[in-house]
Design an enzyme around this catalytic site. Structure first.
Site, short mmCIF file in Angstrom:
data_model
loop_
_atom_site.label_atom_id
_atom_site.label_comp_id
_atom_site.label_asym_id
_atom_site.label_seq_id
_atom_site.Cartn_x
_atom_site.Cartn_y
_atom_site.Cartn_z
N TRP A 84 37.21 37.57 49.38
CA TRP A 84 37.13 36.78 48.01
C TRP A 84 37.93 37.04 46.72
CZ3 TRP A 84 36.08 37.44 42.68
CH2 TRP A 84 35.58 36.25 42.28
N HIS A 85 38.53 37.68 46.81
CA HIS A 85 39.22 38.07 45.57
C HIS A 85 40.51 37.07 45.95
CE1 HIS A 85 37.07 41.26 43.90
NE2 HIS A 85 37.28 40.98 43.05
N GLY A 86 40.86 36.84 47.50
CA GLY A 86 42.44 36.07 47.93
C GLY A 86 42.36 35.89 49.30
N PHE B 23 41.35 33.35 41.50
CA PHE B 23 40.18 34.03 42.04
C PHE B 23 39.70 32.95 42.18
CE2 PHE B 23 42.17 38.35 41.12
CZ PHE B 23 43.12 38.19 42.26
#
Length: 481
Positions: free
Chosen positions: A325-327, A481
């Site tokens: 999800w963060h990248g 993000f």
């Protein structure tokens, strides 16, 4: 528009005055002003991506109404699938398309099979991961019969685009925030003052701690091969405080700003670096995302109800998905997997809920055992943050290797004045956070019982520190993000 910019310093008072002086008598006008202000706030970055927010708003509003009218389970699943696929589809194209294409090409290249495919090289819309999850939870909760859909489009649109938390959270649930748009707000002086205190503390964390730490963290990580092991430890330490103060600082400003307008947002950070184990850390870090994954992914997968294999599987899934999800990078995935490895022993030993209370509650200092537990947990997170910050997995491994193998530097180390300054600021920050750890934010209760001159002196000292000790302006990390 950055919270720590002159633009926002002008924007916020204008919206505040218009909100309380010109729209207070009408709920529709209040919500309309919030929508207009929020769209302007977002368009200040790039107006072209407003269409994504608008489309997502209309889509989930319509699907919510359709779900309420539909009793057929197959049709209900279809409607929910439309919401999930469209929202995650947008997220996938903008955030993950290039990642999958590049890895697809690399995988076939290993077998000598050339693949011709072009990456999109498109800009990632700011906040897309946050408002996508917010609208998704609305549709999912209606599907689960936990929420009645709203017929008030203005209230729903304001809920989706509410500018304080639009681009970096907290990720609010419709069950909590949406009902607040149904009620006309009246100005509450004490609530506004508390909001101002939280904004002040958020700015201190961002400008004084995070931005100063960023200068050194960037320098050390970008030139890690030139530094000794102990300096690399400092680089990891600076990033550890940079990411916490940057993101929790944003959350504090968002929550404080919301209180100026009569809204209550959920607490997003609860002093995570005072955690006594990694499970407690994840109950206190990015709470809105952790609980989102718990409720909409971990529990539907079976949570920790099944056998040992299911517990391990579900833990790895939730942490790896959190990393992804963060990248779109393998470093984030490894960061998530590493945290899963930290977490699993506690889960299997049924010790993952051992520390539900505040550390050293009603005490000035922790016990020796608590202190050692906090230092150990902090060290684990620091190592994990190296993967989060590094450009590649190879970079992270070489960084950690130099950290743990260059023992001579630990014996001959001398701190430059620049490091002493930021380390002193971090020490002051930790002390204030420790004293305020039983509140919602560091200075919520700190100084309230002091005499007025002393209390004001404390606030003025924070303001002076923001202007005089602030580092070079940096964009908030979680905007990417």
């Amino acid at each position: 528009m950055l919270f720590n910019s002159i633009d926002f310093a002008i924007f916020l008072p204008i919206v505040f005055i218009a909100y309380w002086f010109f729209t207070q008598k009408s709920l529709k006008m209040q919500n309309t002003l919030i929508i207009v202000a929020s769209y302007f706030f977002y368009a200040w970055w790039d107006w072209r991506f407003l269409s994504l927010i608008m489309f997502s708003t209309v889509l989930d509003y319509v699907i919510g109404l359709a779900l309420a009218k539909q009793e057929n389970i197959i049709q209900r699943k279809f409607l929910l699938a439309v919401s999930i696929s469209v929202n995650l589809g947008f997220l996938g194209v903008f955030k993950y398309y290039d990642f999958f294409i590049e890895n697809f090409i690399a995988a076939f290249s290993l077998f000598g099979i050339p693949i011709m495919a072009n990456s999109l090289q498109i800009i990632l819309p700011v906040g897309i991961s946050f408002y996508t999850f917010q609208t998704l939870s609305y549709a999912i909760d209606i599907y689960r019969h936990k929420l009645q859909p709203t017929k008030d489009f203005l209230a729903f649109a304001a809920f989706v685009c509410f500018f304080p938390q639009l681009v970096a959270g907290p990720i609010e649930r419709a069950t909590h925030l949406l009902p607040q748009f149904y009620k006309k707000r009246t100005f509450n002086y004490q609530k506004a003052i508390d909001g101002m205190r939280q904004i002040l503390w958020g700015l201190f964390k961002k400008v004084v701690i995070a931005d100063n730490c960023a200068n050194y963290a960037n320098l050390i990580f970008n030139n890690s091969e030139e530094y000794s092991g102990i300096t690399l430890v400092l680089g990891a330490l600076f990033f550890t405080f940079q990411i916490y103060c940057d993101f929790s600082g944003y959350s504090d400003i968002a929550i404080g700003t919301s209180r100026l307008f009569g809204f209550d947002l959920m607490q997003n950070f609860n002093f995570p670096y005072f955690s006594r184990d990694i499970a407690e850390f994840w109950r206190r870090w990015h709470i809105s995302l952790s609980t989102w994954f718990r409720d909409y992914l971990y529990i539907p997968l079976g949570g920790s109800r099944g056998g040992t294999w299911m517990k391990i599987r579900n833990t790895f899934i939730i942490f790896i998905v959190s990393g992804f999800w963060h990248g779109a990078s393998w470093t984030f995935i490894i960061w998530g997997a590493l945290n899963a490895i930290y977490f699993i022993p506690l889960l299997l030993a049924k010790k993952n809920r051992n520390h539900l209370d505040i550390v050293a509650k009603d005490k000035q200092l922790p016990s020796a055992k608590e202190l050692l537990s906090m230092l150990f947990t902090f060290s684990l997170t620091l190592v994990a943050w190296v993967f989060f910050r590094a450009e590649t997995i190879g970079h992270a491994l070489s960084y950690l290797s130099a950290m743990f193998n260059d023992f001579e530097s630990y014996l001959t180390f001398g701190i430059y004045w620049e490091y002493k300054k930021i380390l002193l600021l971090i020490s002051i920050f930790i002390s204030i956070e420790w004293l305020g750890r039983e509140g919602q934010y560091g200075i919520e209760k700190l100084g309230l019982n002091w005499k007025r001159p002393l209390r004001y002196l404390f606030y003025y000292a924070i303001i002076l520190a923001i202007f005089w000790l602030g580092g070079e302006e940096q964009q908030f990390i979680y905007f990417q993000f």
